[in-house]
Design a protein around this motif. Sequence first.
Motif, mmCIF file in Angstrom:
data_model
loop_
_atom_site.group_PDB
_atom_site.id
_atom_site.type_symbol
_atom_site.label_atom_id
_atom_site.label_comp_id
_atom_site.label_asym_id
_atom_site.label_seq_id
_atom_site.Cartn_x
_atom_site.Cartn_y
_atom_site.Cartn_z
ATOM 1 N N THR A 1 -4.167 -62.643 4.859
ATOM 2 C CA THR A 1 -5.179 -62.812 3.818
ATOM 3 C C THR A 1 -6.645 -62.747 4.276
ATOM 4 O OG1 THR A 1 -3.597 -64.209 2.644
ATOM 5 C CG2 THR A 1 -5.846 -64.140 1.793
ATOM 6 N N PHE A 2 -7.096 -63.793 4.975
ATOM 7 C CA PHE A 2 -8.536 -63.926 5.227
ATOM 8 C C PHE A 2 -8.904 -63.579 6.671
ATOM 9 C CE2 PHE A 2 -9.254 -65.584 1.162
ATOM 10 C CZ PHE A 2 -8.315 -66.552 0.855
ATOM 11 N N CYS A 3 -10.126 -63.121 6.815
ATOM 12 C CA CYS A 3 -10.652 -62.870 8.155
ATOM 13 C C CYS A 3 -11.033 -64.184 8.811
ATOM 14 C CB CYS A 3 -11.880 -61.958 8.073
ATOM 15 S SG CYS A 3 -11.515 -60.292 7.499
ATOM 16 N N ARG A 4 -10.871 -64.228 10.095
ATOM 17 C CA ARG A 4 -11.291 -65.364 10.899
ATOM 18 C C ARG A 4 -12.025 -64.846 12.116
ATOM 19 N NH1 ARG A 4 -10.379 -67.686 6.917
ATOM 20 N NH2 ARG A 4 -8.905 -69.382 6.514
ATOM 21 N N LEU A 5 -13.009 -65.593 12.558
ATOM 22 C CA LEU A 5 -13.787 -65.158 13.711
ATOM 23 C C LEU A 5 -12.992 -65.295 15.005
ATOM 24 C CD1 LEU A 5 -16.436 -64.176 14.915
ATOM 25 C CD2 LEU A 5 -17.206 -66.558 14.994
ATOM 26 N N ASP A 6 -12.187 -66.325 15.087
ATOM 27 C CA ASP A 6 -11.463 -66.603 16.319
ATOM 28 C C ASP A 6 -10.318 -65.601 16.466
ATOM 29 O OD1 ASP A 6 -10.180 -69.669 17.813
ATOM 30 O OD2 ASP A 6 -10.045 -67.592 18.462
ATOM 31 N N LYS A 7 -10.345 -64.824 17.514
ATOM 32 C CA LYS A 7 -9.321 -63.796 17.709
ATOM 33 C C LYS A 7 -7.937 -64.403 17.901
ATOM 34 C CE LYS A 7 -10.601 -63.217 22.579
ATOM 35 N NZ LYS A 7 -11.873 -63.990 22.521
ATOM 36 N N THR A 8 -7.858 -65.650 18.315
ATOM 37 C CA THR A 8 -6.549 -66.277 18.508
ATOM 38 C C THR A 8 -5.861 -66.554 17.166
ATOM 39 O OG1 THR A 8 -7.433 -68.542 18.561
ATOM 40 C CG2 THR A 8 -7.326 -67.356 20.648
ATOM 41 N N ASP A 9 -6.603 -66.439 16.072
ATOM 42 C CA ASP A 9 -6.006 -66.605 14.746
ATOM 43 C C ASP A 9 -5.275 -65.352 14.278
ATOM 44 O OD1 ASP A 9 -8.686 -68.692 13.426
ATOM 45 O OD2 ASP A 9 -6.768 -69.228 14.361
ATOM 46 N N PHE A 10 -5.441 -64.260 14.999
ATOM 47 C CA PHE A 10 -4.781 -63.016 14.631
ATOM 48 C C PHE A 10 -3.407 -62.959 15.297
ATOM 49 C CE2 PHE A 10 -7.884 -60.572 12.223
ATOM 50 C CZ PHE A 10 -9.007 -61.370 12.384
ATOM 51 N N ILE A 11 -2.416 -62.514 14.522
ATOM 52 C CA ILE A 11 -1.032 -62.655 14.945
ATOM 53 C C ILE A 11 -0.514 -61.413 15.675
ATOM 54 C CG2 ILE A 11 1.316 -63.060 14.129
ATOM 55 C CD1 ILE A 11 0.024 -64.425 11.672
ATOM 56 N N TYR A 12 -0.716 -60.271 15.044
ATOM 57 C CA TYR A 12 -0.183 -59.028 15.602
ATOM 58 C C TYR A 12 -1.332 -58.155 16.100
ATOM 59 C CZ TYR A 12 3.913 -60.512 12.972
ATOM 60 O OH TYR A 12 4.968 -61.233 12.474
ATOM 61 N N TRP A 13 -1.098 -57.526 17.229
ATOM 62 C CA TRP A 13 -2.117 -56.699 17.873
ATOM 63 C C TRP A 13 -1.552 -55.335 18.216
ATOM 64 C CZ3 TRP A 13 -7.185 -58.194 19.205
ATOM 65 C CH2 TRP A 13 -7.508 -59.528 18.925
ATOM 66 N N GLY A 14 -2.411 -54.331 18.144
ATOM 67 C CA GLY A 14 -2.051 -53.019 18.633
ATOM 68 C C GLY A 14 -2.295 -52.932 20.133
ATOM 69 N N GLN A 15 -1.988 -51.774 20.679
ATOM 70 C CA GLN A 15 -2.096 -51.596 22.130
ATOM 71 C C GLN A 15 -3.486 -51.130 22.557
ATOM 72 O OE1 GLN A 15 -1.008 -49.323 20.089
ATOM 73 N NE2 GLN A 15 -2.051 -47.464 20.777
ATOM 74 N N GLY A 16 -4.290 -50.729 21.586
ATOM 75 C CA GLY A 16 -5.663 -50.340 21.879
ATOM 76 C C GLY A 16 -5.849 -48.845 22.043
ATOM 77 N N THR A 17 -7.066 -48.403 21.767
ATOM 78 C CA THR A 17 -7.432 -47.005 21.980
ATOM 79 C C THR A 17 -8.813 -46.960 22.622
ATOM 80 O OG1 THR A 17 -7.635 -44.831 20.906
ATOM 81 C CG2 THR A 17 -8.428 -46.717 19.647
ATOM 82 N N GLN A 18 -8.961 -46.101 23.607
ATOM 83 C CA GLN A 18 -10.190 -46.053 24.387
ATOM 84 C C GLN A 18 -11.256 -45.237 23.658
ATOM 85 O OE1 GLN A 18 -10.944 -47.400 27.637
ATOM 86 N NE2 GLN A 18 -13.004 -46.768 27.011
#
Length: 123
Positions: free
Chosen positions: A101-118
């Motif tokens: 639902t909502f955005c949070r500033l703290d990145k630890t509140d985010f559950i799923y992450w991608g692998q990243g792109t350079q």
Amino acid sequence: QVQLVESGGGLVQPGGSLRLSCAASGLTLDYYAIGWFRQAPGKEREGVLCISSRDAITYYAESVKGRFTISRDKSKNTIDLQMNSLKPEDSAVYYCATRPTFCRLDKTDFIYWGQGTQVTVSS
């Protein structure tokens, strides 16, 4: 199984543009906030901006205001990050991440992450 996959990174000259995409499988992004984060070598991962499930946009980094925009494509279940007027200091690995639902500033509140792109901005 939830998976986020970023794409669209690459090498671009200063002043150029790139469009990153975050594709999700295993969940419907309509109900989630999606944040874009970036991490440069030797630096902590920082928030760039975020879009809530209700499409409210939060800018975490003042430096990208007026240059970066975020949008949701519900038909493709993707979130795009349009980056214009790129600067060398924008160079980093860019990650998308999701939380309910909502955005949070703290990145630890985010559950799923991608692998990243350079993303590399250089002449």
